[in-house]
Motif scaffolding. Structure first.
Motif, PDB file in Angstrom:
ATOM      1  N   ASP A 104       0.515  -1.458   0.425  1.00 25.70           N
ATOM      2  CA  ASP A 104      -0.066   0.422  -0.295  1.00 25.70           C
ATOM      3  C   ASP A 104       0.964   1.276  -0.087  1.00 25.70           C
ATOM      4  N   ASP A 105       1.923   0.978   0.372  1.00 20.08           N
ATOM      5  CA  ASP A 105       2.618   2.134   1.061  1.00 20.08           C
ATOM      6  C   ASP A 105       4.385   1.609   0.676  1.00 20.08           C
ATOM      7  N   TYR A 106       5.252   2.731   0.860  1.00 18.97           N
ATOM      8  CA  TYR A 106       6.473   2.368   1.155  1.00 18.97           C
ATOM      9  C   TYR A 106       7.774   3.591   1.937  1.00 18.97           C
ATOM     10  N   VAL A 107       8.239   3.291   2.616  1.00 14.40           N
ATOM     11  CA  VAL A 107       9.370   4.456   3.075  1.00 14.40           C
ATOM     12  C   VAL A 107      11.092   3.528   3.265  1.00 14.40           C
ATOM     13  N   VAL A 108      11.589   4.809   3.297  1.00  9.48           N
ATOM     14  CA  VAL A 108      12.848   4.337   2.466  1.00  9.48           C
ATOM     15  C   VAL A 108      14.093   4.855   4.113  1.00  9.48           C
ATOM     16  N   LYS A 109      14.436   3.559   3.758  1.00 11.36           N
ATOM     17  CA  LYS A 109      15.229   3.552   5.260  1.00 11.36           C
ATOM     18  C   LYS A 109      17.065   4.297   5.358  1.00 11.36           C
ATOM     19  N   PRO A 110      17.113   4.823   6.154  1.00  9.14           N
ATOM     20  CA  PRO A 110      16.800   4.944   7.474  1.00  9.14           C
ATOM     21  C   PRO A 110      15.545   5.570   7.706  1.00  9.14           C
ATOM     22  N   VAL A 111      14.262   5.932   8.210  1.00  7.47           N
ATOM     23  CA  VAL A 111      13.027   6.230   8.251  1.00  7.47           C
ATOM     24  C   VAL A 111      13.430   6.931   9.220  1.00  7.47           C
ATOM     25  N   ASP A 112      12.781   7.858   9.378  1.00  2.00           N
ATOM     26  CA  ASP A 112      12.579   8.905  10.842  1.00  2.00           C
ATOM     27  C   ASP A 112      11.104   7.964  11.592  1.00  2.00           C
ATOM     28  N   THR A 113      11.715   8.040  12.868  1.00  2.00           N
ATOM     29  CA  THR A 113      10.261   7.349  13.492  1.00  2.00           C
ATOM     30  C   THR A 113       8.790   8.322  13.770  1.00  2.00           C
ATOM     31  N   ALA A 114       9.175   9.391  13.514  1.00  2.00           N
ATOM     32  CA  ALA A 114       7.878  10.225  13.252  1.00  2.00           C
ATOM     33  C   ALA A 114       7.266   9.795  11.697  1.00  2.00           C
ATOM     34  N   VAL A 115       8.143   9.679  11.092  1.00  3.04           N
ATOM     35  CA  VAL A 115       7.281   9.683   9.369  1.00  3.04           C
ATOM     36  C   VAL A 115       7.031   7.724   9.481  1.00  3.04           C
ATOM     37  N   LEU A 116       7.377   7.172  10.080  1.00  2.00           N
ATOM     38  CA  LEU A 116       6.898   5.805   9.887  1.00  2.00           C
ATOM     39  C   LEU A 116       5.306   5.421  10.326  1.00  2.00           C
ATOM     40  N   VAL A 117       5.431   6.191  11.747  1.00  2.00           N
ATOM     41  CA  VAL A 117       4.243   5.893  12.582  1.00  2.00           C
ATOM     42  C   VAL A 117       3.153   6.531  11.558  1.00  2.00           C
ATOM     43  N   ALA A 118       3.470   7.898  11.257  1.00  2.00           N
ATOM     44  CA  ALA A 118       2.172   8.903  10.682  1.00  2.00           C
ATOM     45  C   ALA A 118       1.894   7.787   9.298  1.00  2.00           C
ATOM     46  N   ARG A 119       2.761   7.029   8.286  1.00  2.00           N
ATOM     47  CA  ARG A 119       2.582   6.258   7.092  1.00  2.00           C
ATOM     48  C   ARG A 119       1.920   4.416   8.349  1.00  2.00           C
ATOM     49  N   ILE A 120       2.463   4.476   9.153  1.00  2.00           N
ATOM     50  CA  ILE A 120       1.458   3.012   9.722  1.00  2.00           C
ATOM     51  C   ILE A 120      -0.510   4.070  10.163  1.00  2.00           C
TER      52      ILE A 120
END
Length: 249
Positions: A104-120
């Motif tokens: 459904d979506d993707y993030v690029v590592k290293p990923v900021d925790t706030a960005v990861l939680v927002a996507r989740i």
């Protein structure tokens, strides 16, 4: 509220082969109240997926044994649970392959925790998309310019040729047969169905469907449109070059 009445924590299945990243992501997500089940390779991740119930799957692309792309495909054979891919390189091929596999979506590592939680959080909101939310996005009947009819239970159905969309029951059928859509695909179709014949640009779709303003990579929209076309008919969603997409009336 008693402990018995408290809602169960959201469970995330994390599949990441790098132990340091796996532990750091687990600790970060647990601080936000998520329950994390983790695996270090794709085959173990597949076993955990089959053995338990998970609200969201967070998969690394590069995994030993069964890579994240293959794991996502295996998951999509039986489940429409939200899938968020992680790519270390942000390579175009990784991104496209992951989205084509059903992510459904993707993030690029290293990923900021706030960005990861927002996507989740965004993915989880899509996964619990309610009939009330669906109907709230639709304009009044007089303004829709789209055909409607009533179902057997009296609910309004949106009809586009042999495609029928039940916005209250969140069900889609094509030529009378049910169509299984992932949460993001369903929200994308509902957004198109709310504005038939209207061109919607990628930024509008990112904001209304993916639930966040994002000025970056719009390939998530293009790949999700491709997946939706495969399920409801390639000609149903028209590309308007240089502008966006629209649902044929």
């Amino acid at each position: 509220m008693s402990e018995e009445d408290a809602p169960a924590p959201v469970t995330i299945l994390l599949v990441e082969d790098d132990e340091v990243i796996r532990r750091s992501v687990t600790l970060a997500l647990e601080r936000y109240g998520y329950r994390v089940v983790s695996a270090g390779d794709g085959l173990t991740g597949l076993e955990l997926f089959r053995e338990g119930r998970h609200d969201l799957l967070l998969l690394d692309v590069m995994l030993p044994g069964l890579d994240g792309i293959g794991l996502c495909r295996r998951i999509r054979e039986t489940s429409m649970d939200p899938v968020l891919m992680m790519s270390a390189r942000g390579d175009a091929l990784d991104v496209v392959s992951g989205l084509e596999a059903g992510a459904d979506d993707y993030v690029v590592k290293p990923v900021d925790t706030a960005v990861l939680v927002a996507r989740i959080r965004s993915l989880l909101r899509r996964a619990v998309y309610t009939p009330a939310a669906a109907s709230a996005t639709a304009p009044p009947a007089a303004d829709r310019g789209r055909p409607e009819r009533s179902g057997a239970d009296g609910r309004a159905l949106l009809v586009f040729g042999d495609l029928t969309v039940d916005t209250a029951g969140l069900e889609v059928s094509l030529a009378g047969r049910p169509v299984a859509l992932a949460p993001t695909e369903l929200r994308l179709l509902l957004e198109f169905a709310a504005h038939p014949g209207t061109v919607l640009d990628r930024q509008t779709l990112l904001r209304n469907v993916w639930d966040y303003g994002w000025d970056g990579d719009s390939r998530v929209v293009d790949l999700c449109v491709q997946r939706l076309r495969k399920k409801i008919g390639a000609a149903r969603v028209e590309t308007v070059r240089g502008f966006g997409y629209k649902l044929r009336r």
